[in-house]
Design a protein around this motif. Structure first.
Motif, PDB file in Angstrom:
ATOM      1  N   ILE A 173      30.514 -44.216 -30.469  1.00 11.59           N
ATOM      2  CA  ILE A 173      30.912 -43.684 -31.897  1.00 11.59           C
ATOM      3  C   ILE A 173      31.722 -44.682 -33.244  1.00 11.59           C
ATOM      4  CG2 ILE A 173      32.158 -41.801 -32.972  1.00 11.59           C
ATOM      5  CD1 ILE A 173      32.497 -39.979 -30.665  1.00 11.59           C
ATOM      6  N   GLN A 174      30.512 -44.039 -34.092  1.00 12.00           N
ATOM      7  CA  GLN A 174      31.826 -45.135 -35.147  1.00 12.00           C
ATOM      8  C   GLN A 174      32.288 -44.349 -36.616  1.00 12.00           C
ATOM      9  OE1 GLN A 174      29.535 -47.937 -38.368  1.00 12.00           O
ATOM     10  NE2 GLN A 174      30.480 -49.213 -37.160  1.00 12.00           N
ATOM     11  N   VAL A 175      33.812 -44.105 -36.468  1.00  9.53           N
ATOM     12  CA  VAL A 175      34.255 -43.595 -37.973  1.00  9.53           C
ATOM     13  C   VAL A 175      34.388 -44.370 -39.263  1.00  9.53           C
ATOM     14  CG1 VAL A 175      35.795 -41.847 -38.645  1.00  9.53           C
ATOM     15  CG2 VAL A 175      34.972 -42.157 -36.095  1.00  9.53           C
ATOM     16  N   THR A 176      34.227 -44.035 -40.364  1.00  7.81           N
ATOM     17  CA  THR A 176      34.293 -44.639 -42.038  1.00  7.81           C
ATOM     18  C   THR A 176      34.511 -43.997 -42.374  1.00  7.81           C
ATOM     19  OG1 THR A 176      32.689 -46.130 -40.982  1.00  7.81           O
ATOM     20  CG2 THR A 176      33.081 -46.498 -43.352  1.00  7.81           C
ATOM     21  N   ILE A 177      35.894 -44.586 -43.013  1.00 16.52           N
ATOM     22  CA  ILE A 177      36.541 -43.774 -44.325  1.00 16.52           C
ATOM     23  C   ILE A 177      36.356 -44.619 -45.239  1.00 16.52           C
ATOM     24  CG2 ILE A 177      38.604 -42.397 -45.603  1.00 16.52           C
ATOM     25  CD1 ILE A 177      39.062 -41.823 -42.494  1.00 16.52           C
ATOM     26  N   ASN A 178      35.886 -44.476 -46.662  1.00 16.11           N
ATOM     27  CA  ASN A 178      36.037 -44.697 -47.723  1.00 16.11           C
ATOM     28  C   ASN A 178      36.493 -43.950 -48.608  1.00 16.11           C
ATOM     29  OD1 ASN A 178      33.563 -46.788 -47.216  1.00 16.11           O
ATOM     30  ND2 ASN A 178      32.007 -44.893 -46.755  1.00 16.11           N
ATOM     31  N   ILE A 201      37.034 -35.323 -32.221  1.00 13.00           N
ATOM     32  CA  ILE A 201      35.938 -35.208 -31.017  1.00 13.00           C
ATOM     33  C   ILE A 201      36.216 -34.724 -30.002  1.00 13.00           C
ATOM     34  CG2 ILE A 201      34.592 -36.995 -30.802  1.00 13.00           C
ATOM     35  CD1 ILE A 201      34.386 -38.017 -33.381  1.00 13.00           C
ATOM     36  N   ARG A 202      37.626 -35.604 -28.987  1.00  9.23           N
ATOM     37  CA  ARG A 202      37.477 -36.415 -28.246  1.00  9.23           C
ATOM     38  C   ARG A 202      37.929 -34.572 -27.632  1.00  9.23           C
ATOM     39  NH1 ARG A 202      37.378 -37.922 -23.711  1.00  9.23           N
ATOM     40  NH2 ARG A 202      37.881 -39.698 -24.282  1.00  9.23           N
ATOM     41  N   THR A 203      38.734 -34.224 -27.910  1.00  5.65           N
ATOM     42  CA  THR A 203      38.881 -32.345 -27.920  1.00  5.65           C
ATOM     43  C   THR A 203      37.282 -31.102 -27.397  1.00  5.65           C
ATOM     44  OG1 THR A 203      40.599 -31.913 -29.269  1.00  5.65           O
ATOM     45  CG2 THR A 203      39.323 -29.298 -28.212  1.00  5.65           C
ATOM     46  N   GLU A 204      36.325 -31.520 -28.152  1.00  6.48           N
ATOM     47  CA  GLU A 204      35.049 -31.538 -28.208  1.00  6.48           C
ATOM     48  C   GLU A 204      34.086 -31.800 -26.992  1.00  6.48           C
ATOM     49  OE1 GLU A 204      31.580 -28.567 -28.772  1.00  6.48           O
ATOM     50  OE2 GLU A 204      33.399 -28.772 -29.976  1.00  6.48           O
ATOM     51  N   ALA A 205      34.296 -32.783 -26.390  1.00  9.01           N
ATOM     52  CA  ALA A 205      34.294 -33.807 -25.422  1.00  9.01           C
ATOM     53  C   ALA A 205      34.617 -32.970 -24.359  1.00  9.01           C
ATOM     54  CB  ALA A 205      34.233 -35.156 -25.652  1.00  9.01           C
ATOM     55  N   GLU A 206      35.851 -32.652 -23.890  1.00 11.68           N
ATOM     56  CA  GLU A 206      36.518 -32.228 -22.660  1.00 11.68           C
ATOM     57  C   GLU A 206      36.028 -30.603 -22.973  1.00 11.68           C
ATOM     58  OE1 GLU A 206      38.453 -33.525 -20.397  1.00 11.68           O
ATOM     59  OE2 GLU A 206      38.368 -35.196 -21.352  1.00 11.68           O
ATOM     60  N   THR A 207      35.499 -30.099 -23.545  1.00  7.09           N
ATOM     61  CA  THR A 207      35.330 -28.776 -23.940  1.00  7.09           C
ATOM     62  C   THR A 207      34.173 -28.340 -23.976  1.00  7.09           C
ATOM     63  OG1 THR A 207      37.290 -28.565 -25.419  1.00  7.09           O
ATOM     64  CG2 THR A 207      35.372 -26.184 -24.633  1.00  7.09           C
ATOM     65  N   ASN A 208      33.309 -29.284 -24.713  1.00  5.94           N
ATOM     66  CA  ASN A 208      31.619 -29.099 -24.133  1.00  5.94           C
ATOM     67  C   ASN A 208      31.310 -29.808 -23.685  1.00  5.94           C
ATOM     68  OD1 ASN A 208      32.225 -26.602 -24.804  1.00  5.94           O
ATOM     69  ND2 ASN A 208      31.450 -26.803 -27.349  1.00  5.94           N
ATOM     70  N   GLY A 209      31.874 -31.355 -23.043  1.00  5.88           N
ATOM     71  CA  GLY A 209      30.992 -32.813 -22.822  1.00  5.88           C
ATOM     72  C   GLY A 209      30.478 -33.222 -23.860  1.00  5.88           C
ATOM     73  N   LEU A 210      29.449 -34.306 -23.568  1.00  2.95           N
ATOM     74  CA  LEU A 210      29.664 -35.079 -24.801  1.00  2.95           C
ATOM     75  C   LEU A 210      27.685 -34.430 -25.609  1.00  2.95           C
ATOM     76  CD1 LEU A 210      29.035 -38.003 -23.272  1.00  2.95           C
ATOM     77  CD2 LEU A 210      30.578 -37.411 -24.385  1.00  2.95           C
ATOM     78  N   ALA A 211      27.273 -33.224 -24.921  1.00  6.76           N
ATOM     79  CA  ALA A 211      26.570 -32.634 -25.786  1.00  6.76           C
ATOM     80  C   ALA A 211      27.296 -32.408 -26.714  1.00  6.76           C
ATOM     81  CB  ALA A 211      25.421 -32.033 -24.786  1.00  6.76           C
ATOM     82  N   GLY A 212      28.528 -31.184 -26.567  1.00  7.87           N
ATOM     83  CA  GLY A 212      28.564 -30.360 -27.788  1.00  7.87           C
ATOM     84  C   GLY A 212      29.104 -31.386 -28.735  1.00  7.87           C
ATOM     85  N   GLY A 231      37.742 -40.446 -54.051  1.00  6.82           N
ATOM     86  CA  GLY A 231      36.797 -40.018 -53.487  1.00  6.82           C
ATOM     87  C   GLY A 231      36.123 -40.760 -52.262  1.00  6.82           C
ATOM     88  N   GLU A 232      37.407 -39.905 -51.219  1.00  2.00           N
ATOM     89  CA  GLU A 232      37.103 -40.195 -49.985  1.00  2.00           C
ATOM     90  C   GLU A 232      36.528 -39.565 -49.505  1.00  2.00           C
ATOM     91  OE1 GLU A 232      39.316 -38.789 -46.391  1.00  2.00           O
ATOM     92  OE2 GLU A 232      40.364 -38.068 -48.047  1.00  2.00           O
ATOM     93  N   ASN A 233      35.103 -40.040 -48.636  1.00  2.00           N
ATOM     94  CA  ASN A 233      34.341 -39.924 -47.971  1.00  2.00           C
ATOM     95  C   ASN A 233      33.816 -40.217 -46.814  1.00  2.00           C
ATOM     96  OD1 ASN A 233      31.562 -38.567 -47.781  1.00  2.00           O
ATOM     97  ND2 ASN A 233      30.861 -41.192 -48.319  1.00  2.00           N
ATOM     98  N   THR A 234      34.117 -40.006 -45.520  1.00  4.38           N
ATOM     99  CA  THR A 234      33.994 -39.717 -44.234  1.00  4.38           C
ATOM    100  C   THR A 234      32.750 -40.023 -44.232  1.00  4.38           C
ATOM    101  OG1 THR A 234      35.930 -38.640 -43.968  1.00  4.38           O
ATOM    102  CG2 THR A 234      35.315 -39.612 -41.786  1.00  4.38           C
ATOM    103  N   THR A 235      32.218 -40.994 -42.852  1.00  2.00           N
ATOM    104  CA  THR A 235      30.757 -40.379 -41.899  1.00  2.00           C
ATOM    105  C   THR A 235      31.459 -40.880 -40.752  1.00  2.00           C
ATOM    106  OG1 THR A 235      30.790 -43.320 -42.705  1.00  2.00           O
ATOM    107  CG2 THR A 235      29.378 -41.380 -44.079  1.00  2.00           C
ATOM    108  N   VAL A 236      30.465 -40.096 -39.212  1.00  2.00           N
ATOM    109  CA  VAL A 236      30.669 -40.560 -38.440  1.00  2.00           C
ATOM    110  C   VAL A 236      29.416 -40.819 -37.461  1.00  2.00           C
ATOM    111  CG1 VAL A 236      30.753 -38.974 -36.361  1.00  2.00           C
ATOM    112  CG2 VAL A 236      32.310 -39.150 -38.395  1.00  2.00           C
ATOM    113  N   GLY A 238      22.585 -44.738 -30.472  1.00  2.00           N
ATOM    114  CA  GLY A 238      21.993 -43.610 -30.450  1.00  2.00           C
ATOM    115  C   GLY A 238      23.020 -42.403 -29.485  1.00  2.00           C
ATOM    116  N   VAL A 239      22.050 -41.799 -29.839  1.00  2.00           N
ATOM    117  CA  VAL A 239      22.710 -40.193 -28.717  1.00  2.00           C
ATOM    118  C   VAL A 239      23.176 -39.455 -27.635  1.00  2.00           C
ATOM    119  CG1 VAL A 239      23.331 -38.611 -31.502  1.00  2.00           C
ATOM    120  CG2 VAL A 239      20.973 -38.408 -29.507  1.00  2.00           C
TER     121      VAL A 239
END
Length: 135
Positions: A110-115, A58-69, A92-97, A102-103
């Motif tokens: 950002i909230q990252v959850t791993i179950n 996500i950090r790489t995407e923000a640096e490359t394409n900004g928050l819109a990316g 049973g790994e499940n990840t949500t971002v 809001g966006v």
């Protein structure tokens, strides 16, 4: 001539066997607990590493394409495809971002959850962070 007994009595032998058995089973129990603790720690390390990988991407995407990316990418799908390819490391790994606020906004929340499932119980890690484009 004097008679000498050179052996152990039955009672002494039984006591020695009993003490040896207790020591053996105690040692085996300690080994079992240590192995279970190792697996417990391993699962948490895997979850934290998966979370770190998502946040770095996500950090790489923000640096490359900004928050819109960042907001234009479905990070939940990305995580489940890239972290569980070909098989998830955690059962049973499940990840949500998600974006709790809001966006919109800079910095972007950002909230990252791993179950995952561990010994039939649900386990979960949640990390809340803020992302902005530097520079």
């Amino acid at each position: 001539m004097k008679k000498t007994n050179l052996g152990f009595t039955m009672m002494e032998t039984l006591m020695a066997i009993s003490l040896f058995g207790l020591a053996l089973f105690g040692t085996l129990e300690l080994i079992t607990v240590a192995l279970a603790s190792g697996k417990f720690s391993e699962n948490r390390t895997i979850a934290l590493n998966d979370m770190r990988l998502i946040l770095e991407r996500i950090r790489t995407e923000a640096e490359t394409n900004g928050l819109a990316g960042v907001t234009g990418t479905n990070w939940t799908t990305w995580a489940n495809q890239n972290l569980c390819n070909p098989v998830c490391d955690l059962e049973g790994e499940n990840t949500t971002v998600t974006y709790p606020q809001g966006v919109t906004g800079d910095p972007l929340a950002i909230q990252v959850t791993i179950n995952w499932t561990e010994k039939g119980k649900a386990s979960q890690y949640i990390v809340d962070t803020m992302v902005t484009k530097r520079g």
